[in-house]
Scaffold this active site. Structure first.
Site, PDB file in Angstrom:
ATOM      1  N   GLU A  34      46.704  49.630  31.741  1.00 53.64           N
ATOM      2  CA  GLU A  34      47.250  49.332  33.069  1.00 53.64           C
ATOM      3  C   GLU A  34      48.668  49.876  33.163  1.00 53.64           C
ATOM      4  OE1 GLU A  34      48.081  48.507  36.719  1.00 53.64           O
ATOM      5  OE2 GLU A  34      46.050  48.150  35.957  1.00 53.64           O
ATOM      6  N   GLY A 196      40.000  47.234  60.730  1.00 50.22           N
ATOM      7  CA  GLY A 196      39.146  46.732  59.665  1.00 50.22           C
ATOM      8  C   GLY A 196      39.668  45.394  59.195  1.00 50.22           C
ATOM      9  N   HIS A 458      23.579  16.973  56.081  1.00 49.62           N
ATOM     10  CA  HIS A 458      24.140  16.656  57.391  1.00 49.62           C
ATOM     11  C   HIS A 458      25.234  15.612  57.231  1.00 49.62           C
ATOM     12  CE1 HIS A 458      24.252  15.839  61.704  1.00 49.62           C
ATOM     13  NE2 HIS A 458      24.268  14.540  61.400  1.00 49.62           N
TER      14      HIS A 458
END
Length: 479
Positions: A34, A196, A458
């Site tokens: 990285e 977008g 529910h």
């Protein structure tokens, strides 16, 4: 002397770090390279810190109509520095979390820029790229400059904001998502170029915080990848919140003024408009980070700016693989993570199902939220499918009414002959959490019958999913 690995991963974003972990789980010796941010753009400058900002905007919005819930909020406001600090702190936490995961799984972190010099060999040099500030936590005592070898190399270098010539970000008046996440002051007016997920989420955040916002979209609808009906409902809600939206509109030129910017807009109708704002956010998509990796040297094929792979992450060069944004759309973190697992398990010789892009969900976390998976109604018809379409509005759901969130819709698309669920599309409160129900259903090849005979608790928003299925077959109960 070169270090030998079973697997080297270039890039420590969602795809890269998941690939490293899965490789380690399968007994491989793994190194991950990285150059800038452990956890990648997603956790440092994308998915996660933006959600922190949007959560702030959501709470602030609730405060503005506390009286609707029988509450008295009194005087309230916001501290922009504290908002940004919270977002950056969450990004740092995610960064540190990935560093911990590397240590836990005995993955070597190699810090620097990688170049593939030949199949199986990577040279790492000190980072030359200008690092986006503030930089997240840097690993302590990582490996560094040198030549490393591996049986397999996975490229997971991600993507960066796309830039239009003449409208280049300057970090001051013209922003990308980097600058939009760390404003020094709150703009009073804002132009967003592109609608977008990135553009609409920032438009939603800044509008919630009081800015006047205009979205300019080149295509006929906002959120162009979404079902047209869902997009239209989302547009209606955004406009109701005070966001101005121009579609079929091109930003021909942007001028910087003393106080901000002026966008010169050309509409498809031929009309021209000049729109001024304190800032402009360029949100016209992203481009793959394929440069400087040595792809030309080793002969890795690219097409339309992305590395070409099959459904298992293979490139055309043996031993070199690619995953995530760098391998093309859909450019989503969860797609990258899934590709990571598929690719590493393929390398390990396991029996694996390749990535099916039709089952990758997409989510936009604005207000209202939008989520989808599979074919839109238009795409299903284009494919020649005979379909049944179900719709259920949130106003018919008791939980949505209790939450004060009656504006929303769940739409389902089924193959009329087989009952196969072809697509699901939603707009409304918490739909980004609901969509996974239909993603699981599609992966299990569930038909309408199994969904109809499934008991949904529910009161929950999830009942809208079942009612939409029932409606597709003329059996809706609560509308």
């Amino acid at each position: 002397m070169a270090d030998q690995y079973d697997l080297l991963v270039i890039g420590a974003g969602p795809g890269g770090y998941v690939a490293a972990i899965r490789g380690a789980q399968l007994g491989m010796k793994v190194g991950i390279i990285e150059r800038e941010h452990m956890a990648g753009i997603c956790s440092n400058w994308g998915c996660i810190p933006t959600k922190a900002l949007l959560r702030t905007a959501e709470v602030y919005g609730h405060m503005s109509h506390a009286k609707d819930y029988g509450l008295t909020a009194g005087d309230y406001g916001f501290d922009l520095d504290a908002i940004v600090k919270r977002s950056r702190g969450i990004a740092a936490q995610m960064n540190n979390g990935v560093q911990f995961l590397m240590k836990k799984n005995k993955v070597d972190i190699i810090w620097g820029e990688a170049v593939i010099t030949k199949p199986g060999e990577v040279k790492v040099a000190p980072t030359k790229k200008a690092i986006v500030q503030p930089q997240g936590p840097v690993p302590k005592n990582p490996l560094g400059e040198g030549t490393y070898t591996a049986k397999n190399i996975i490229i997971a270098t991600g993507a960066r904001p796309r830039v239009l010539p003449g409208i280049e970000p300057d970090g001051d008046k013209i922003w990308t998502y980097f600058e939009a996440m760390k404003p020094a002051t709150m703009p009073k007016s804002l132009v967003v170029m592109g609608s977008g997920a990135i553009g609409v989420e920032f438009a939603s955040f800044y509008r919630s915080m009081g800015a006047e916002v205009t979205i300019i979209e080149l295509l006929p609808q906002i959120l162009p990848v979404e079902d047209a009906e869902i997009s239209a409902l989302a547009r209606k809600r955004l406009e109701k919140r005070g966001i101005k939206i121009l579609t079929d509109a091109k930003v021909a030129k942007v001028e910087k003024t003393k106080d901000g910017i002026k966008a010169f807009v050309e509409l498809k109708s031929g009309e021209k408009q000049e729109i001024s704002g304190d800032k402009l956010i360029s949100a016209i998509g992203v481009m793959c980070n394929i440069e400087g990796l040595g792809l030309e040297t080793v002969g890795v094929k690219t097409e339309r700016g992305a590395i070409v792979i099959d459904g298992y992450g293979r490139t055309n060069v043996a031993g070199i693989w690619a995953i995530g944004d760098v391998a093309g759309p859909p450019m989503l973190a969860h797609k990258a993570e899934h590709e990571a697992v598929v690719t590493v398990e393929t390398i390990a010789g396991l029996k694996v199902h390749g990535l099916d892009k039709s089952k990758v969900p997409g989510c936009t976390y604005c207000e209202p939220q939008i989520a989808s998976v599979g074919l839109t109604e238009a795409k299903a018809k284009e494919a020649g499918r005979e379909i049944k379409v179900g719709r259920f509005p949130f106003v018919g759901n008791g939980k949505a009414i209790a939450l004060g969130e009656p504006d929303g819709l769940v739409k389902t698309i089924f193959d009329a002959k087989t009952g196969e669920l072809l697509g699901a599309h939603m707009v409304g409160a918490e739909v980004t959490e609901l969509i996974q129900g239909f993603v699981v259903a599609m992966n299990l090849e569930t038909t309408e019958e199994e969904l109809i005979h499934t008991i949904f608790p529910h009161p929950t928003l999830s009942e809208t999913l079942k009612e939409s299925v029932l409606d597709a077959y003329g059996r809706a109960l609560n509308i």
